[in-house]
Design an enzyme around this catalytic site. Structure first.
Site, PDB file in Angstrom:
ATOM      1  N   GLY A  21       0.769  -1.193  -0.214  1.00 41.21           N
ATOM      2  CA  GLY A  21       0.202   0.023  -0.135  1.00 41.21           C
ATOM      3  C   GLY A  21       0.762   1.279   0.062  1.00 41.21           C
ATOM      4  O   GLY A  21       1.971   0.980  -0.060  1.00 41.21           O
ATOM      5  N   TYR A  69       6.130  13.486   2.193  1.00 43.69           N
ATOM      6  CA  TYR A  69       5.072  12.850   1.684  1.00 43.69           C
ATOM      7  C   TYR A  69       3.758  13.106   2.374  1.00 43.69           C
ATOM      8  O   TYR A  69       3.858  13.231   3.523  1.00 43.69           O
ATOM      9  CB  TYR A  69       5.481  11.284   1.665  1.00 43.69           C
ATOM     10  CG  TYR A  69       6.814  10.782   0.973  1.00 43.69           C
ATOM     11  CD1 TYR A  69       6.782  10.640  -0.263  1.00 43.69           C
ATOM     12  CD2 TYR A  69       8.134  10.869   1.717  1.00 43.69           C
ATOM     13  CE1 TYR A  69       8.154  10.283  -1.052  1.00 43.69           C
ATOM     14  CE2 TYR A  69       8.951  10.311   1.082  1.00 43.69           C
ATOM     15  CZ  TYR A  69       9.340  10.157  -0.326  1.00 43.69           C
ATOM     16  OH  TYR A  69      10.511   9.853  -0.898  1.00 43.69           O
ATOM     17  N   MET A  89       2.496   4.898   1.744  1.00 41.45           N
ATOM     18  CA  MET A  89       2.816   5.447   3.015  1.00 41.45           C
ATOM     19  C   MET A  89       1.580   5.684   3.626  1.00 41.45           C
ATOM     20  O   MET A  89       0.564   6.230   3.522  1.00 41.45           O
ATOM     21  CB  MET A  89       3.813   6.455   2.787  1.00 41.45           C
ATOM     22  CG  MET A  89       5.122   6.437   2.137  1.00 41.45           C
ATOM     23  SD  MET A  89       6.144   7.670   2.237  1.00 41.45           S
ATOM     24  CE  MET A  89       6.541   8.124   3.744  1.00 41.45           C
ATOM     25  N   PHE A  90       1.867   5.524   5.069  1.00 41.02           N
ATOM     26  CA  PHE A  90       0.856   5.740   6.229  1.00 41.02           C
ATOM     27  C   PHE A  90      -0.298   4.848   6.063  1.00 41.02           C
ATOM     28  O   PHE A  90      -1.379   5.069   6.958  1.00 41.02           O
ATOM     29  CB  PHE A  90       0.454   7.011   6.178  1.00 41.02           C
ATOM     30  CG  PHE A  90       1.427   8.355   6.220  1.00 41.02           C
ATOM     31  CD1 PHE A  90       2.241   8.516   7.422  1.00 41.02           C
ATOM     32  CD2 PHE A  90       1.943   8.763   5.172  1.00 41.02           C
ATOM     33  CE1 PHE A  90       3.479   9.275   7.202  1.00 41.02           C
ATOM     34  CE2 PHE A  90       2.981   9.635   5.107  1.00 41.02           C
ATOM     35  CZ  PHE A  90       3.430   9.915   6.201  1.00 41.02           C
ATOM     36  N   ASP A 145      10.392  -5.864   6.484  1.00 36.22           N
ATOM     37  CA  ASP A 145       9.685  -4.543   6.223  1.00 36.22           C
ATOM     38  C   ASP A 145      10.343  -3.818   5.219  1.00 36.22           C
ATOM     39  O   ASP A 145      11.524  -3.983   4.999  1.00 36.22           O
ATOM     40  CB  ASP A 145       9.959  -3.809   7.481  1.00 36.22           C
ATOM     41  CG  ASP A 145       8.579  -2.785   7.628  1.00 36.22           C
ATOM     42  OD1 ASP A 145       7.635  -2.772   6.614  1.00 36.22           O
ATOM     43  OD2 ASP A 145       8.742  -1.951   8.368  1.00 36.22           O
ATOM     44  N   GLU A 146       9.792  -2.972   4.770  1.00 31.22           N
ATOM     45  CA  GLU A 146      10.396  -1.916   3.549  1.00 31.22           C
ATOM     46  C   GLU A 146      11.003  -2.735   2.423  1.00 31.22           C
ATOM     47  O   GLU A 146      11.826  -2.490   1.853  1.00 31.22           O
ATOM     48  CB  GLU A 146      11.212  -0.900   4.313  1.00 31.22           C
ATOM     49  CG  GLU A 146      10.882  -0.125   5.493  1.00 31.22           C
ATOM     50  CD  GLU A 146       9.772   0.968   5.081  1.00 31.22           C
ATOM     51  OE1 GLU A 146       9.812   1.218   3.942  1.00 31.22           O
ATOM     52  OE2 GLU A 146       9.430   1.573   5.824  1.00 31.22           O
TER      53      GLU A 146
HETATM   54  N1  ADP Z   1      -3.194  10.073   6.285  1.00 34.49           N
HETATM   55  C1  ADP Z   1      -3.349   9.019   7.152  1.00 34.49           C
HETATM   56  N2  ADP Z   1      -3.769   8.043   6.935  1.00 34.49           N
HETATM   57  C2  ADP Z   1      -3.974   6.844   7.941  1.00 34.49           C
HETATM   58  N3  ADP Z   1      -3.058   6.892   8.708  1.00 34.49           N
HETATM   59  C3  ADP Z   1      -2.252   8.086   8.935  1.00 34.49           C
HETATM   60  C4  ADP Z   1      -2.013   9.211   8.188  1.00 34.49           C
HETATM   61  N4  ADP Z   1      -1.463   9.999   8.756  1.00 34.49           N
HETATM   62  C5  ADP Z   1      -0.705   9.322   9.801  1.00 34.49           C
HETATM   63  N5  ADP Z   1      -1.098   8.088  10.021  1.00 34.49           N
HETATM   64  C6  ADP Z   1      -0.688   7.316  10.980  1.00 34.49           C
HETATM   65  O1  ADP Z   1       0.001   6.097  10.301  1.00 34.49           O
HETATM   66  C7  ADP Z   1      -0.094   4.820  10.963  1.00 34.49           C
HETATM   67  C8  ADP Z   1       0.188   3.881  10.256  1.00 34.49           C
HETATM   68  O2  ADP Z   1       1.615   3.558  10.232  1.00 34.49           O
HETATM   69  P1  ADP Z   1       2.521   2.623   9.480  1.00 34.49           P
HETATM   70  O3  ADP Z   1       2.036   1.204   9.950  1.00 34.49           O
HETATM   71  O4  ADP Z   1       3.907   2.962   9.948  1.00 34.49           O
HETATM   72  O5  ADP Z   1       2.122   2.900   7.818  1.00 34.49           O
HETATM   73  P2  ADP Z   1       3.096   2.457   6.600  1.00 34.49           P
HETATM   74  O6  ADP Z   1       4.160   1.262   7.177  1.00 34.49           O
HETATM   75  O7  ADP Z   1       2.115   2.162   5.722  1.00 34.49           O
HETATM   76  O8  ADP Z   1       3.677   3.538   6.244  1.00 34.49           O
HETATM   77  C9  ADP Z   1      -1.768   5.021  11.398  1.00 34.49           C
HETATM   78  O9  ADP Z   1      -2.078   4.039  12.497  1.00 34.49           O
HETATM   79  C10 ADP Z   1      -1.910   6.471  11.771  1.00 34.49           C
HETATM   80  O10 ADP Z   1      -1.635   6.671  13.395  1.00 34.49           O
HETATM   81  C1  LIG Z   2       6.888   6.925  -2.084  1.00 39.67           C
HETATM   82  C2  LIG Z   2       8.484   6.844  -1.727  1.00 39.67           C
HETATM   83  C3  LIG Z   2       8.982   6.531  -0.488  1.00 39.67           C
HETATM   84  N1  LIG Z   2       9.970   6.433  -0.126  1.00 39.67           N
HETATM   85  C4  LIG Z   2      10.493   6.224   1.188  1.00 39.67           C
HETATM   86  C5  LIG Z   2       9.879   7.141   2.118  1.00 39.67           C
HETATM   87  C6  LIG Z   2      10.145   6.299   3.391  1.00 39.67           C
HETATM   88  O1  LIG Z   2      11.205   6.564   3.983  1.00 39.67           O
HETATM   89  C7  LIG Z   2       9.894   4.824   3.042  1.00 39.67           C
HETATM   90  C8  LIG Z   2       8.555   4.337   3.084  1.00 39.67           C
HETATM   91  O2  LIG Z   2       7.895   4.204   4.499  1.00 39.67           O
HETATM   92  P1  LIG Z   2       6.544   3.736   4.903  1.00 39.67           P
HETATM   93  O3  LIG Z   2       6.961   2.925   6.094  1.00 39.67           O
HETATM   94  O4  LIG Z   2       5.794   2.998   3.720  1.00 39.67           O
HETATM   95  O5  LIG Z   2       5.867   5.082   5.204  1.00 39.67           O
HETATM   96  O6  LIG Z   2      10.089   4.839   1.499  1.00 39.67           O
HETATM   97  C9  LIG Z   2      11.158   6.588  -1.291  1.00 39.67           C
HETATM   98  O7  LIG Z   2      12.085   6.280  -0.952  1.00 39.67           O
HETATM   99  N2  LIG Z   2      10.637   6.785  -2.418  1.00 39.67           N
HETATM  100  C10 LIG Z   2       9.218   6.774  -2.957  1.00 39.67           C
HETATM  101  O8  LIG Z   2       9.137   7.033  -4.168  1.00 39.67           O
END
Ligand code: ADP
Ligand SMILES: Cc1cn([C@H]2C[C@H](O)[C@@H](COP(=O)(O)O)O2)c(=O)[nH]c1=O
Ligand code: ZN
Length: 201
Positions: free
Chosen positions: A23, A180, A25-26, A95-96
Site C-alpha cells: 500500500g 510525503y 505510505m501511512f 519490512d520496507e
Molecule cells: N493520512 C493518514 N492515513 C492513515 N494513517 C495515518 C495518516 N497519517 C498518519 N497516519 C498514522 O500512520 C499509522 C500507520 O503507520 P504505519 O503502519 O507505519 O504505516 P506504513 O508502514 O504503511 O507507512 C496510522 O495508524 C496512523 O496513526
Molecule cells: C513513495 C516513496 C517513499 N520512499 C521512502 C519514504 C520512506 O522512508 C519509505 C516508506 O516508508 P513507509 O513505512 O511506507 O511510510 O520509503 C522513497 O524512498 N521513494 C518513494 O518514491
C-alpha cells in the site's frame, strides 16, 4: 470482504507460505506486519525480522510504525543475508521490502519452500506511481496479498498514492510527513498537475 487473515490454522501450521502487505505510505503496512509477528510470538513460534540497513528513519535496528509500534529487527544490506541468518525459524518478517534487490523474490520462495511463513511489507508504488523494486514480483508469487490504504489528506477518501511534496527526482528518498502525503487517485493527479505547473512557472 476479508481484509486481514484471521485464520489461526494458517497462522500456526508449519507450512511455508508468503504473505505480502502492500500500500501507500501511512497505510498501516508496518502496524499490520508487527501485529502478525507479535501474534506468531504469542503462539511460541520462532520469529526473525529483517529490514534494509538504509532505512534509518526512526531507528537503526528496530522496525517502527508511524504510530510508534516497535519490534526489534536485524538490518541487512542484501536479500542474500536473509538466507545466511535464517535457521531454526518458523516465521520471517521483512519490512520496507521495496528497498531490497530483486533477489528477495527468490529468497522468499526458498524460505516458503522450506516450510517458513514469510510476511513481507512494502510500498507497491513509488512517488511517481510506478511499481517499486521487488514488490510486484513478490505480489505475483505470494499466497496472500493484503492491500491496505491510508486516508487521503486532501479529501478523506482511501489513499493509494504517496505524493512527494519536496523537489527531488531520485526514486529513493527517506522521509515522513515533511516529504510525503498519502492521496487518493483524484487528488494525486491534481497534485501532480500542480507540481508540473509550478515547475514550468
Ligand atoms: N493520512 C493518514 N492515513 C492513515 N494513517 C495515518 C495518516 N497519517 C498518519 N497516519 C498514522 O500512520 C499509522 C500507520 O503507520 P504505519 O503502519 O507505519 O504505516 P506504513 O508502514 O504503511 O507507512 C496510522 O495508524 C496512523 O496513526
Ligand atoms: C513513495 C516513496 C517513499 N520512499 C521512502 C519514504 C520512506 O522512508 C519509505 C516508506 O516508508 P513507509 O513505512 O511506507 O511510510 O520509503 C522513497 O524512498 N521513494 C518513494 O518514491
Ligand atoms: Zn483525495
Amino acid at each position: 470482504m476479508v481484509l486481514f487473515s484471521e485464520d489461526h490454522i494458517q497462522e500456526t501450521k508449519r507450512r511455508g507460505r508468503i504473505e505480502v502487505i502492500c500500500g501507500s505510505m501511512f497505510s498501516g503496512k508496518t502496524e499490520e506486519l508487527i501485529r502478525r509477528l507479535k501474534r506468531a510470538k504469542f503462539a511460541k513460534q520462532r520469529v526473525e525480522i529483517y529490514k534494509p540497513a538504509i532505512d534509518t528513519r526512526y531507528s537503526e535496528a528496530d522496525v517502527v510504525s508511524h504510530d510508534s509500534n516497535i519490534i526489534s529487527s536485524t538490518p541487512i544490506d542484501s536479500s542474500a543475508s536473509i538466507l545466511l541468518f535464517t535457521s531454526e525459524i518458523d516465521v520471517v518478517g521483512i519490512d520496507e521490502a521495496q528497498f531490497f534487490d530483486e533477489g528477495l523474490i527468490d529468497v522468499c520462495n526458498q524460505l516458503a519452500n522450506n516450510g517458513i511463513r514469510v510476511i513481507v511489507a512494502g510500498l507497491d508504488m513509488d512517488f511517481r506511481g510506478n511499481p517499486f523494486g521487488p514488490m510486484p514480483g513478490l505480489c505475483a508469487i505470494a499466497d496472500e496479498v493484503s492491500k491496505v490504504h491510508a486516508i487521503c489528506v486532501k479529501c478523506g477518501q482511501l489513499a493509494s498514492f504517496s505524493h512527494r511534496t519536496v523537489k527531488n527526482d531520485k526514486q529513493v528518498l527517506l522521509g515522513e510527513t515533511a516529504e510525503y502525503e498519502p492521496l487518493c487517485r483524484e487528488c494525486y493527479l491534481r497534485a501532480i498537475k500542480e507540481d508540473q505547473q509550478t515547475a514550468s512557472d
